[in-house]
Scaffold this active site. Structure first.
Site, PDB file in Angstrom:
ATOM      1  N   PRO A   1      17.932 121.386  39.823  1.00  0.00           N
ATOM      2  CA  PRO A   1      18.584 120.072  39.729  1.00  0.00           C
ATOM      3  C   PRO A   1      17.592 118.966  39.403  1.00  0.00           C
ATOM      4  CG  PRO A   1      18.593 120.898  42.007  1.00  0.00           C
ATOM      5  CD  PRO A   1      18.069 121.995  41.145  1.00  0.00           C
TER       6      PRO A   1
ATOM      7  N   GLU B   1      15.283 126.232  48.486  1.00  0.00           N
ATOM      8  CA  GLU B   1      14.825 124.918  48.022  1.00  0.00           C
ATOM      9  C   GLU B   1      14.020 125.008  46.728  1.00  0.00           C
ATOM     10  OE1 GLU B   1      15.743 121.951  49.554  1.00  0.00           O
ATOM     11  OE2 GLU B   1      17.048 123.351  50.627  1.00  0.00           O
TER      12      GLU B   1
ATOM     13  N   ARG C   1      26.143 131.113  21.449  1.00  0.00           N
ATOM     14  CA  ARG C   1      27.146 130.804  20.424  1.00  0.00           C
ATOM     15  C   ARG C   1      26.529 130.128  19.209  1.00  0.00           C
ATOM     16  NH1 ARG C   1      28.884 125.561  20.650  1.00  0.00           N
ATOM     17  NH2 ARG C   1      30.953 125.895  19.782  1.00  0.00           N
TER      18      ARG C   1
ATOM     19  N   ASP D   1      31.057 120.249  16.873  1.00  0.00           N
ATOM     20  CA  ASP D   1      31.050 120.176  18.334  1.00  0.00           C
ATOM     21  C   ASP D   1      30.883 118.716  18.756  1.00  0.00           C
ATOM     22  OD1 ASP D   1      31.122 122.905  18.472  1.00  0.00           O
ATOM     23  OD2 ASP D   1      29.007 123.156  18.972  1.00  0.00           O
TER      24      ASP D   1
HETATM   25  N1  ADE Z   1      20.167 124.784  40.685  1.00  0.00           N
HETATM   26  C1  ADE Z   1      20.834 124.067  41.606  1.00  0.00           C
HETATM   27  N2  ADE Z   1      21.492 123.042  41.046  1.00  0.00           N
HETATM   28  C2  ADE Z   1      21.223 123.104  39.707  1.00  0.00           C
HETATM   29  C3  ADE Z   1      21.602 122.314  38.586  1.00  0.00           C
HETATM   30  N3  ADE Z   1      22.375 121.236  38.706  1.00  0.00           N
HETATM   31  N4  ADE Z   1      21.137 122.671  37.372  1.00  0.00           N
HETATM   32  C4  ADE Z   1      20.336 123.740  37.232  1.00  0.00           C
HETATM   33  N5  ADE Z   1      19.943 124.521  38.247  1.00  0.00           N
HETATM   34  C5  ADE Z   1      20.378 124.209  39.477  1.00  0.00           C
END
Ligand code: ADE
Length: 277
Positions: free
Chosen positions: A92, A119, A161, A176
């Site tokens: 994230p 984590e 793709r 797209d």
């Molecule tokens: N792992 C946990 N959340 C994630 C996200 N939003 N994008 C990529 N990997 C992740």
């Protein structure tokens, strides 16, 4: 293209056998290898995580299994003749995964994914492999998943793709919503197919008019409406040069006006809708 995925949940990657990616695999356009990270643990409990230095919640994935796994996977790939691997680390805290990045990754011959649980992975693993290969830390959106496996599926599908010969229609991805170089990045509007009447609902007359110019205009107007509703930031960020006279008429109906002080000149902006409305 070769893909390697190292994970503690190999079964989570089963969807790679299905649909477009599965077919690309069957045709030999994608060579996919899924590996169980726990194969590179040597204790009775197959431990892959430990408590974080400095304290805090959760667990961190250990260097040892990842290092041994990646060394083996890289050696196998090179042995099989693959070259120029890129390490894709779903997190994230990565850079946003966009269509532009998907296009870029689709041009690489070999992607190695390291989806993490807990984590995340001890930083030294990423720093170590960054000395030998390109590393892309990518986030698929502003939300937190329980692990990176779903992100691997997302990235793989978006990349697969785009590979030559994978999509039936060569033109399909040129329009797209987020194709790089598209005039302004607009969301695509609604689509319809047969039958023409369904539960008292009709299709827009223009689509059966046979008038290609009018159809193209209608589609463009619908795209402007949809983008205004769902992604006004795309209109605000668009180069105003990309909007023709008819676009400007529709944008005006939708409440947009060119900002004489905008940068570049004439960028569109919209008053925040009144709270009373
Ligand atoms: N792992 C946990 N959340 C994630 C996200 N939003 N994008 C990529 N990997 C992740």
């Amino acid at each position: 293209m070769r893909l390697d995925v190292v994970t503690i949940f190999p079964e989570y990657l089963e969807p790679l056998n299905v649909s477009l990616v599965g077919k690309a695999r069957a045709r030999g356009q994608l060579d996919v290898h899924v590996h169980d990270l726990r194969s590179w643990t040597y204790d009775r409990h197959n431990t892959v995580d430990d408590t974080p230095y400095g304290g805090g919640p959760g667990m961190v994935m250990k260097t040892g299994p990842w290092g041994d796994a990646l060394d083996t996977v890289l050696a196998d790939g090179y042995e099989a003749g693959s070259r120029a691997p890129a390490l894709i680390v779903p997190t994230p805290s990565g850079r946003p995964f966009t269509q532009e990045l998907a296009v870029h990754l689709s041009e690489r011959p070999w992607l190695v994914f390291t989806p993490a649980r807990y984590e995340g992975i001890d930083r030294r693993v990423i720093d170590e492999y960054a000395t030998r290969m390109d590393v892309y830390e990518v986030s698929i959106g502003d939300y937190v998943l329980a692990g990176g496996e779903a992100a691997v599926l997302v990235v793989t599908e978006a990349v697969a793709r785009l590979l030559p010969g994978v999509l039936g229609n060569a033109e399909s991805h040129q329009d797209d919503s987020f194709a790089p170089g598209a005039m302004a990045h607009l969301l695509e509007g609604p689509v319809y197919t047969k039958p023409p009447h369904w539960r008292g609902r009709e299709i827009p007359d223009v689509l059966v008019s046979g008038h290609h110019g009018k159809i193209a205009r209608w589609r463009r107007d619908e795209a402007l409406k949809r983008t205004t509703a769902h992604r006004p930031d795309l209109i605000e960020g668009a180069d105003p040069e990309g909007f023709d006279k008819k676009d400007r008429e529709m944008l005006s109906i939708l409440g947009w006006e060119p900002d004489p002080a905008g940068e570049p000149y004439g960028r569109f902006w919209r008053k925040a809708p009144d709270v009373e409305e």
